[in-house]
Write an enzyme that holds these catalytic residues in place. Structure first.
Site, PDB file in Angstrom:
ATOM      1  N   GLU A  47       9.883   8.173 -16.551  1.00 27.83           N
ATOM      2  CA  GLU A  47       8.515   8.630 -16.846  1.00 27.83           C
ATOM      3  C   GLU A  47       8.067   8.160 -18.230  1.00 27.83           C
ATOM      4  O   GLU A  47       6.911   7.780 -18.435  1.00 27.83           O
ATOM      5  CB  GLU A  47       8.447  10.148 -16.764  1.00 27.83           C
ATOM      6  CG  GLU A  47       8.615  10.673 -15.346  1.00 27.83           C
ATOM      7  CD  GLU A  47       8.858  12.181 -15.348  1.00 27.83           C
ATOM      8  OE1 GLU A  47       7.878  12.925 -15.414  1.00 27.83           O
ATOM      9  OE2 GLU A  47      10.030  12.594 -15.290  1.00 27.83           O
ATOM     10  N   LYS A  93      16.638  21.603 -10.862  1.00 29.00           N
ATOM     11  CA  LYS A  93      15.966  20.335 -11.142  1.00 29.00           C
ATOM     12  C   LYS A  93      16.839  19.302 -11.854  1.00 29.00           C
ATOM     13  O   LYS A  93      17.685  19.613 -12.669  1.00 29.00           O
ATOM     14  CB  LYS A  93      14.730  20.604 -12.018  1.00 29.00           C
ATOM     15  CG  LYS A  93      13.654  21.370 -11.290  1.00 29.00           C
ATOM     16  CD  LYS A  93      12.793  20.474 -10.441  1.00 29.00           C
ATOM     17  CE  LYS A  93      11.996  19.626 -11.355  1.00 29.00           C
ATOM     18  NZ  LYS A  93      10.725  19.223 -10.955  1.00 29.00           N
ATOM     19  N   SER A 126      15.597  21.269 -16.083  1.00 34.93           N
ATOM     20  CA  SER A 126      14.420  22.084 -16.361  1.00 34.93           C
ATOM     21  C   SER A 126      14.854  23.351 -17.061  1.00 34.93           C
ATOM     22  O   SER A 126      15.932  23.891 -16.796  1.00 34.93           O
ATOM     23  CB  SER A 126      13.719  22.416 -15.043  1.00 34.93           C
ATOM     24  OG  SER A 126      12.975  23.606 -15.178  1.00 34.93           O
ATOM     25  N   HIS A 133       0.833  -1.217   0.000  1.00 37.35           N
ATOM     26  CA  HIS A 133       0.000   0.000   0.000  1.00 37.35           C
ATOM     27  C   HIS A 133       0.865   1.262   0.000  1.00 37.35           C
ATOM     28  O   HIS A 133       0.440   2.316   0.480  1.00 37.35           O
ATOM     29  CB  HIS A 133      -0.956   0.027   1.199  1.00 37.35           C
ATOM     30  CG  HIS A 133      -1.700  -1.257   1.400  1.00 37.35           C
ATOM     31  ND1 HIS A 133      -2.895  -1.534   0.795  1.00 37.35           N
ATOM     32  CD2 HIS A 133      -1.368  -2.370   2.125  1.00 37.35           C
ATOM     33  CE1 HIS A 133      -3.310  -2.753   1.151  1.00 37.35           C
ATOM     34  NE2 HIS A 133      -2.390  -3.287   1.942  1.00 37.35           N
TER      35      HIS A 133
END
Ligand code: ARG
Length: 460
Positions: free
Chosen positions: A290, A283, A277, A156
């Site tokens: 992804e 970043k 970024s 979970h």
């Protein structure tokens, strides 16, 4: 004006719109090697049954070799009437050698395209499986490089029980073993030659489909000509195998994204396998992971699309079947790219093993071990669960730390407190296939042996 394959029956030529929709050359030209191999086998068969003289056979074979050479080096000139790769190869072969006009004897593009695509699928899927094996070796290398590392195991997405890092990495490795299995099985099912089925019903000429099947290295020939030209199960099997593999990579990607977040801090990404970024200078983003997650949607879409195309199609060949190739080609390309990029990302990860250990050494992750400690002294597990649960509740309410409460408890005491030693819970589990240090060492060797076996199954 170049002639269509069916010009005899027609007075008018095809419209531009028809050609634009109908032509498959833009995508099926990548099967030119398979198409030429199929023609070579067909020519050898036609000669073996007396439908071509030896001189014609040799002359057509030489012309086909030349067409392949022209396609290999990019000098082949396509013409507007080259509707698909089959048309283009036959047209050029016949230009080079007039006996090429006999090439299509007893053959249709319906059995031809099914043959080409099966040959292509067999070779490409083996290539994908080889890349999966390489990816699995990367996971194994990372496991071997961090033999002492451990981290929280989750259910979970809540910390559950600590496990060795190798155990977690190999969990993904075993999922990929099932993908290799599925791919090998898919290749086995694709390994049937449709050549000789003709348009749908075979031929009145004395063709020998066993000859072409053997010449092309197929394990068997078709049993039923109607089935042979309309069966695309092997494409659906391939798309499912690739989608499932993509889903495994997607799940791995999701974990890498989580682990690279500031909140987890379990891993650091190599510069070569991460992005920055345009606006936020601080970043470092896990784009590859992804995209591994995102590409899975596309792979599932290809499977759903093909199944929908096949649903309700009457026997035998229908032009709808031309829609089989683009999803298959794209799925193979997508999976290959993803395996390479994600594999590079995993092989260059830095594991922050102290951060992982700190998470895993939370006293609460020892709760199940404490209950099992009580079980060893004869207490029923349900009662032990309740005892430890109550201690956890008291600790969380601020009464005292969990180790202090354990130390003061009658059935637990100082021996049980030793279970809180850093790493002890993760390392200590002993059951076969579990996340403890000793069973993971056994598992590691079994996994390595499995990779060697699969490499042999794929032919080295
Ligand atoms: N380009 C076609 C395909 O990809 C080849 C078979 C065409 N057959 C036909 N009867 N029109 O499926």
């Amino acid at each position: 004006m170049a002639k269509t394959l069916w010009h005899g029956r027609f007075e008018g030529g095809p419209t531009e719109a028809l050609q634009a929709l109908n032509d498959s050359l833009p995508f099926d030209r990548r099967m030119y090697r398979e198409d030429i191999a199929g023609s070579q086998a067909h020519v050898s068969m036609l000669a073996s049954v007396g439908l071509l003289s030896e001189a014609e056979r040799d002359a057509i074979a030489i012309a086909l070799d030349r067409v392949r050479a022209e396609m290999d080096d990019g000098t082949f000139v396509f013409v507007p009437s080259d509707e698909d790769i089959h048309t283009a190869v036959e047209r050029r072969t016949t230009e080079l050698e007039p006996a090429g006009a006999k090439l299509h004897t007893g053959r249709s593009r319906n059995d031809q395209v099914a043959t080409d695509l099966r040959l292509w699928t067999k070779a490409e899927l083996r290539g994908v499986a080889a890349l999966v094996l390489r990816f699995q070796r990367t996971l194994l290398a990372q496991a071997d490089a961090h033999p002492d590392a451990y981290l929280p195991g989750y259910t979970h997405l809540q910390q559950a029980m600590p496990v060795m890092l190798a155990h977690h990495l190999l969990a993904h490795g075993w999922a990929l073993s099932r993908d290799v299995d599925r791919i090998i099985e898919t290749v086995r099912r694709a390994d049937v030659s449709p050549l000789g089925a003709g348009a749908l019903a075979g031929s009145s000429l004395p063709l020998d489909p066993d000859h072409t099947a053997a010449a092309l290295g197929f394990a068997a020939r078709f049993e039923n000509s109607l089935d042979a030209v309309s069966d695309r199960d092997f494409v659906a099997d391939s798309l499912y195998s690739l989608a499932m593999l993509g889903i495994h990579l997607s799940r791995m990607g999701e974990e890498l994204i989580l682990w690279a977040s500031q909140e987890f801090g379990f891993i650091g990404l190599d510069d070569g396998f991460s992005t920055g970024s345009s606006m936020m200078p601080q970043k470092k983003n896990p784009d590859i992971a992804e995209l591994a997650r995102g590409k899975a949607g596309r792979l599932v879409g290809h499977l759903a699309g093909l199944l929908t195309t096949l649903k309700g199609l009457p026997l035998t060949y229908n032009k709808d079947l031309q829609e089989d190739k683009e999803p298959l080609f794209d799925a193979v390309d997508t999976v290959r790219l993803t395996l390479l990029a994600l594999g590079g990302m995993v092989s260059t990860l830095t594991f922050h093993t102290d951060t992982m250990a700190a998470g895993a050494d939370s006293p609460y992750s020892v709760a199940t071990d404490l209950a099992e400690y009580l079980v060893r002294s004869g207490m029923p597990f349900r009662a032990a669960h309740a005892v430890v649960g109550e201690l956890v509740r008291r600790a969380l309410s601020g009464e005292a730390s969990l180790p202090d409460l354990v130390a003061g408890h009658d059935g637990l005491g100082p021996d049980a407190v030793a279970l809180f030693e850093p790493g002890r819970s993760a390392r200590g589990r002993t059951t076969p296939g579990s996340g403890g240090a000793a069973p993971v060492a056994v598992q590691r060797d079994r996994f390595a042996a499995r990779l060697d076996t699969d490499e042999l199954r794929l032919g080295g």
